[in-house]
Scaffold this motif. Structure first.
Motif, PDB file in Angstrom:
ATOM      1  N   LEU A 249       0.844  -1.187   0.000  1.00  0.00           N
ATOM      2  CA  LEU A 249       0.000   0.000   0.000  1.00  0.00           C
ATOM      3  C   LEU A 249       0.884   1.243   0.000  1.00  0.00           C
ATOM      4  CD1 LEU A 249      -2.992   0.843   0.180  1.00  0.00           C
ATOM      5  CD2 LEU A 249      -2.740   0.891   2.663  1.00  0.00           C
ATOM      6  N   THR A 250       0.702   2.096  -1.008  1.00  0.00           N
ATOM      7  CA  THR A 250       1.533   3.289  -1.107  1.00  0.00           C
ATOM      8  C   THR A 250       0.662   4.547  -1.163  1.00  0.00           C
ATOM      9  OG1 THR A 250       1.606   3.329  -3.548  1.00  0.00           O
ATOM     10  CG2 THR A 250       3.243   1.974  -2.420  1.00  0.00           C
TER      11      THR A 250
ATOM     12  N   LEU B 215      -4.053  -3.380   9.389  1.00  0.00           N
ATOM     13  CA  LEU B 215      -3.221  -3.458   8.180  1.00  0.00           C
ATOM     14  C   LEU B 215      -2.065  -4.441   8.354  1.00  0.00           C
ATOM     15  CD1 LEU B 215      -3.029   0.328   7.183  1.00  0.00           C
ATOM     16  CD2 LEU B 215      -4.613  -1.425   6.371  1.00  0.00           C
TER      17      LEU B 215
ATOM     18  N   THR C 241       3.508  -1.162   3.754  1.00  0.00           N
ATOM     19  CA  THR C 241       3.120   0.211   3.438  1.00  0.00           C
ATOM     20  C   THR C 241       4.352   1.047   3.129  1.00  0.00           C
ATOM     21  OG1 THR C 241       3.188   0.846   5.776  1.00  0.00           O
ATOM     22  CG2 THR C 241       1.071   0.100   4.894  1.00  0.00           C
ATOM     23  N   CYS C 242       4.198   1.953   2.173  1.00  0.00           N
ATOM     24  CA  CYS C 242       5.253   2.883   1.793  1.00  0.00           C
ATOM     25  C   CYS C 242       4.635   4.256   1.583  1.00  0.00           C
ATOM     26  CB  CYS C 242       5.969   2.437   0.520  1.00  0.00           C
ATOM     27  SG  CYS C 242       6.865   0.872   0.665  1.00  0.00           S
TER      28      CYS C 242
ATOM     29  N   ILE D 285       0.369   6.787   1.362  1.00  0.00           N
ATOM     30  CA  ILE D 285      -0.306   7.074   2.628  1.00  0.00           C
ATOM     31  C   ILE D 285       0.182   8.426   3.153  1.00  0.00           C
ATOM     32  CG2 ILE D 285      -0.701   6.274   4.981  1.00  0.00           C
ATOM     33  CD1 ILE D 285      -0.354   3.457   4.052  1.00  0.00           C
TER      34      ILE D 285
END
Length: 270
Positions: free
Chosen positions: A224-225, A242, A247-248, A227
């Motif tokens: 997931l990017t 999550l 995440t990035c 954010i």
């Protein structure tokens, strides 16, 4: 004299009624018909001929079901059965064959008088309306597909950039497109970039989590990017789980992570 006056008035009213009925029947822009319980048309107004191409005599010479599209015969017979039982049939749609072999979509509103064994119906050609609705449906599907593009950046990494709002329909489209793409390409990592998603709420969070779980079932991983700080705060406030989702902060960082992750997996085909 009074009796004669009443008789004259009744005769005039009857004549007016018959003339008015005939005029209405012949001038109506809708198709009007009277059919018998025996399955034959008994009366048809003139608009039937330019609509279907058959003469009135041709239409009345065969059972009306013989003009119905084969796929609509069963539902047409069911509707006729309901009418025979005295139940009105409103907004029934089937397809009628034209003389040139094409079919027109016809919408019916029908009632019956069982003791007379007759059906009274108005019918309207809605072929153009159906074509317009189909065009709109296809355009909406095309726009939906454009709103959820799936872009391969290597043999084992896919990116789906999301822009705009996310509703239930679009969430389903995201999931369907993602799973179909991962399954077809055998991708190891799928990046969901939410940089352009205007609002991240419970519905969006749920859609992202569902997508990640589904991809894991296929043996892949979701990253997931995009954010932003406000999105991170929202996700924490919503208590979004999550775990299991990498995440990035940016798409660039996510691509770098995904390529490394795919390399660590050895780029093996699942």
């Amino acid at each position: 004299m009074p009796a004669k006056d009443e008789s004259d008035r009744a005769s005039t009213a009857s004549t007016f009624h018959n003339d008015d009925y005939a005029r209405f029947f012949s001038l109506s822009l809708d198709m009007l018909c009277i059919a018998g319980f025996d399955g034959y048309f008994k009366h048809l107004n003139p608009i039937w001929q330019p609509t279907l191409g058959f003469t009135i005599e041709e239409l009345m010479s065969q059972p009306f079901v013989s003009f119905v599209h084969p796929d609509d015969v069963a539902s047409t017979l069911e509707a006729a059965g309901n009418l025979s039982s005295g139940r009105d049939v409103v907004t029934f749609i089937n397809r009628y064959r034209c003389k040139d072999g094409t079919y027109r979509w016809i919408e019916w509103r029908s009632a019956s008088i069982p003791e007379r064994q007759q059906i009274y119906a108005t019918a309207r050609d809605i072929t153009q309306q159906r074509a317009a609705e189909e065009t709109i449906r296809r355009q909406a599907a095309a726009l939906m597909e454009l709103s959820t593009p799936l872009i391969p950046i290597s043999d084992h990494v896919l990116v789906m950039p999301l822009v705009g709002t996310m509703d239930t329909l679009r969430a389903k489209q995201v999931l369907d497109t993602l799973l179909e793409g991962v399954g077809r390409s055998r991708a190891e990592v799928a990046i969901l970039d939410i940089t352009g998603v205007s609002v991240v709420d419970t519905q969006v969070a749920s859609a992202l989590i569902m997508a990640a779980r589904a991809v894991r079932l296929l043996g892949g991983e979701v990253v997931l990017t995009g954010i932003r700080p406000d999105v991170a705060a929202t996700l924490v406030g919503l208590g979004a789980d999550l775990s299991g989702i990498a995440t990035c902060g940016t798409l660039q960082a996510g691509i770098g992570y995904a390529i490394r992750a795919a390399g660590n997996r050895g780029g093996t085909q699942r």
